[in-house]
Structure formats: C-alpha cells, structure tokens
Scaffold this motif. Structure first.
Motif, PDB file in Angstrom:
ATOM      1  N   MET A 105       0.816  -1.209   0.000  1.00 52.93           N
ATOM      2  CA  MET A 105       0.000   0.000   0.000  1.00 52.93           C
ATOM      3  C   MET A 105       0.851   1.260   0.000  1.00 52.93           C
ATOM      4  N   TRP A 106       1.816   1.337   0.916  1.00 56.88           N
ATOM      5  CA  TRP A 106       2.628   2.548   1.005  1.00 56.88           C
ATOM      6  C   TRP A 106       3.562   2.702  -0.186  1.00 56.88           C
ATOM      7  N   SER A 107       4.058   1.586  -0.720  1.00 53.64           N
ATOM      8  CA  SER A 107       4.922   1.673  -1.900  1.00 53.64           C
ATOM      9  C   SER A 107       4.144   2.209  -3.096  1.00 53.64           C
ATOM     10  N   LEU A 108       2.922   1.716  -3.289  1.00 47.99           N
ATOM     11  CA  LEU A 108       2.094   2.184  -4.398  1.00 47.99           C
ATOM     12  C   LEU A 108       1.583   3.596  -4.145  1.00 47.99           C
ATOM     13  N   TRP A 109       1.302   3.917  -2.894  1.00 51.47           N
ATOM     14  CA  TRP A 109       0.886   5.275  -2.537  1.00 51.47           C
ATOM     15  C   TRP A 109       1.979   6.263  -2.926  1.00 51.47           C
ATOM     16  N   GLY A 110       3.221   5.876  -2.670  1.00 52.82           N
ATOM     17  CA  GLY A 110       4.335   6.730  -3.043  1.00 52.82           C
ATOM     18  C   GLY A 110       4.410   6.949  -4.535  1.00 52.82           C
ATOM     19  N   ARG A 111       4.133   5.900  -5.288  1.00 53.07           N
ATOM     20  CA  ARG A 111       4.141   6.053  -6.752  1.00 53.07           C
ATOM     21  C   ARG A 111       3.099   7.073  -7.187  1.00 53.07           C
ATOM     22  N   GLY A 112       2.010   7.167  -6.447  1.00 51.14           N
ATOM     23  CA  GLY A 112       0.957   8.108  -6.801  1.00 51.14           C
ATOM     24  C   GLY A 112       1.346   9.563  -6.635  1.00 51.14           C
ATOM     25  N   ILE A 113       2.302   9.857  -5.760  1.00 51.43           N
ATOM     26  CA  ILE A 113       2.728  11.250  -5.565  1.00 51.43           C
ATOM     27  C   ILE A 113       4.108  11.524  -6.163  1.00 51.43           C
ATOM     28  N   ILE A 120       9.046  19.090  -8.103  1.00 52.13           N
ATOM     29  CA  ILE A 120       9.738  20.012  -7.197  1.00 52.13           C
ATOM     30  C   ILE A 120      11.242  19.921  -7.412  1.00 52.13           C
ATOM     31  N   LEU A 121      11.761  18.710  -7.471  1.00 47.23           N
ATOM     32  CA  LEU A 121      13.196  18.526  -7.679  1.00 47.23           C
ATOM     33  C   LEU A 121      13.652  19.122  -9.004  1.00 47.23           C
ATOM     34  N   ASP A 125       7.186  23.786 -12.479  1.00 50.93           N
ATOM     35  CA  ASP A 125       6.017  24.319 -11.781  1.00 50.93           C
ATOM     36  C   ASP A 125       5.962  23.770 -10.353  1.00 50.93           C
ATOM     37  N   PRO A 126       7.035  23.986  -9.592  1.00 48.85           N
ATOM     38  CA  PRO A 126       7.110  23.390  -8.261  1.00 48.85           C
ATOM     39  C   PRO A 126       6.065  23.893  -7.279  1.00 48.85           C
ATOM     40  N   GLU A 127       5.624  25.141  -7.431  1.00 56.94           N
ATOM     41  CA  GLU A 127       4.629  25.675  -6.504  1.00 56.94           C
ATOM     42  C   GLU A 127       3.311  24.924  -6.632  1.00 56.94           C
ATOM     43  N   ALA A 128       2.895  24.657  -7.866  1.00 57.92           N
ATOM     44  CA  ALA A 128       1.652  23.906  -8.076  1.00 57.92           C
ATOM     45  C   ALA A 128       1.797  22.479  -7.554  1.00 57.92           C
ATOM     46  N   ALA A 129       2.961  21.877  -7.789  1.00 61.38           N
ATOM     47  CA  ALA A 129       3.189  20.513  -7.308  1.00 61.38           C
ATOM     48  C   ALA A 129       3.140  20.473  -5.790  1.00 61.38           C
ATOM     49  N   ALA A 130       3.777  21.455  -5.134  1.00 63.37           N
ATOM     50  CA  ALA A 130       3.763  21.494  -3.668  1.00 63.37           C
ATOM     51  C   ALA A 130       2.351  21.644  -3.135  1.00 63.37           C
ATOM     52  N   ASN A 131       1.541  22.457  -3.794  1.00 65.26           N
ATOM     53  CA  ASN A 131       0.159  22.627  -3.351  1.00 65.26           C
ATOM     54  C   ASN A 131      -0.622  21.314  -3.445  1.00 65.26           C
ATOM     55  N   ARG A 132      -0.353  20.549  -4.489  1.00 65.46           N
ATOM     56  CA  ARG A 132      -1.033  19.249  -4.623  1.00 65.46           C
ATOM     57  C   ARG A 132      -0.543  18.257  -3.567  1.00 65.46           C
ATOM     58  N   LEU A 133       0.681  18.432  -3.100  1.00 64.79           N
ATOM     59  CA  LEU A 133       1.262  17.490  -2.141  1.00 64.79           C
ATOM     60  C   LEU A 133       0.869  17.771  -0.698  1.00 64.79           C
ATOM     61  N   GLN A 171      12.232  17.387  -1.094  1.00 68.48           N
ATOM     62  CA  GLN A 171      12.927  18.070  -0.006  1.00 68.48           C
ATOM     63  C   GLN A 171      13.345  19.512  -0.295  1.00 68.48           C
ATOM     64  N   PRO A 172      13.529  19.916  -1.559  1.00 67.30           N
ATOM     65  CA  PRO A 172      13.828  21.335  -1.783  1.00 67.30           C
ATOM     66  C   PRO A 172      12.725  22.275  -1.296  1.00 67.30           C
ATOM     67  N   ASP A 173      11.488  21.787  -1.165  1.00 66.33           N
ATOM     68  CA  ASP A 173      10.402  22.632  -0.651  1.00 66.33           C
ATOM     69  C   ASP A 173      10.276  22.426   0.853  1.00 66.33           C
ATOM     70  N   ARG A 174      10.934  23.300   1.621  1.00 63.03           N
ATOM     71  CA  ARG A 174      10.958  23.144   3.067  1.00 63.03           C
ATOM     72  C   ARG A 174       9.586  23.316   3.694  1.00 63.03           C
TER      73      ARG A 174
END
Length: 208
Positions: A105-113, A120-121, A125-133, A171-174
């Motif tokens: 479950m957690w491995s596949l959940w990670g694939r989803g994000i 971000i890395l 469009d890192p700001e939009a990605a961070a908002n989704r995360l 991790q670049p998005d503190r």
C-alpha cells in the motif's frame, strides 16, 4: 557474484541498492546510464545505456533498475526491493500478510505522488506541485504519528525505503516538511542510516 543490480544511482536504482546495503546482501553494481543523458548513445565509445542492445537483451523495456539473480531477471524498483527482502529473510521485509499489504500500500501510494515530488526537484512548476502534495503529506504525517514513526510494524522496513526515496525529491520545498513534522522526523531518521549515506556517497561520485 550471481546477483547484479543494473542502473546508475541517479535513477530509481537507489532503492534496491540502498535495500541491499541495509541487508548486507552482496551484489555487483552494473552501471547503466539513461540513453537520453548521452550526446550520442549509439557512439562506439558510449557507455552501457538503456538503449544499448546488450542491456535491452536483459530489459527490453529499456528502463532501470533491473535485477539479475542467477538467471532470474526482475524489473521495477519496488518489486526488486520486496524480492531482496524476501530473499534475505530480513526483518526489513513483511513478516505476515498484513505487513505485506501495508508495504504494498505505502509503496504504491508513493508512486501516486512521485510525479509531483519530481516536479519540485526538477523545478517544473514546483509551486503547483507542492500545493497538490500538501494533502497527501498531511495523510502521511498522521499515519507516521499513529504508527510510531515508521510505516509498517513500528520498525524500519522496505516500505520506508521505497517511500523515502520518493519523498526525497520534494525536499527542496521546506514548507511541506515544516507543516508535517512527523514526515520531517521520519525522513531524517531514514537518511541518517549508514546504508543510505553510503549509497548517497556513491551517487554523488557519479557524473551529473
């Protein structure tokens, strides 16, 4: 040595290589670079790459990592880490059906994000990605608080390796981690492990 892991460490090969180091599994690391990173992947002096016929004979998908274990070939990083844990009989792997389900479950959940973490890395469009995360980070934060700091069985497991290597991209998005202190504590603990640090030292020695 019968067990080989193909792929450079600037790829998802970090996951099985970190796992193998954690469990003390001897293996041969065969560097295979992504063809798109080469000026001419067909050149006579080009290194072994994902478009090379020699590698395509092992993985016709032309993707890394790939594992070869005494003639048994396995693709996909998440499958490889689970295989290594089962092969080693390690406590890093699932100990019963419930843990197996949670690990998957957690491995596949990670694939989803993963795509948003990579955005971000890669500064796409890192700001939009961070908002989704923010919402999934809150979910993960609550889960880690409830489970004692690790994802499965109140101990460090393959599930942590698989997901930590996705979360690392963000991790670049503190701000994401400041809002999720249990995620911050967890990723710090994962990345403090000697096997992770050894893997990253090798990664840093590879060409960018």
């Amino acid at each position: 040595m019968s067990l080989k892991i193909y792929g450079v460490l600037r790829s998802r090969a970090t996951r099985p290589i970190w796992a193998a180091k954690e469990m003390g599994i001897p293996f041969e690391h065969v560097p295979v670079i992504q063809a798109y990173r080469l000026k001419d992947h067909t050149a006579a002096d080009a290194p072994l790459n994902t478009a090379s016929s020699a590698f395509r004979g092992i993985n016709p998908n032309g993707l890394i990592p790939t594992l070869e274990d005494d003639g048994f070939v396995l693709h996909e990083s998440l499958a490889i880490t689970l295989y290594l844990a089962r092969k080693a009989g390690s406590p890093l792997g699932p100990q019963d059906a419930k843990e197996e389900g949670l690990t998957a479950m957690w491995s596949l959940w990670g694939r989803g994000i993963e795509d948003d973490c990579l955005a971000i890395l890669q500064k796409k469009d890192p700001e939009a990605a961070a908002n989704r995360l923010r919402a999934p980070f809150a979910v993960l934060d609550s889960a880690l608080e409830a489970s004692g700091g690790y994802l499965v069985g109140n101990r460090f497991t393959i599930a942590d390796i698989n997901l930590a290597e996705v979360i690392r991209y963000a991790q670049p998005d503190r701000s994401l981690f400041e809002a999720a202190p249990h995620v911050q504590a967890w990723i710090t603990a994962c990345q403090s492990r000697p096997a992770y640090q050894a893997m990253m030292k090798e990664r840093e020695g590879e060409p960018v």
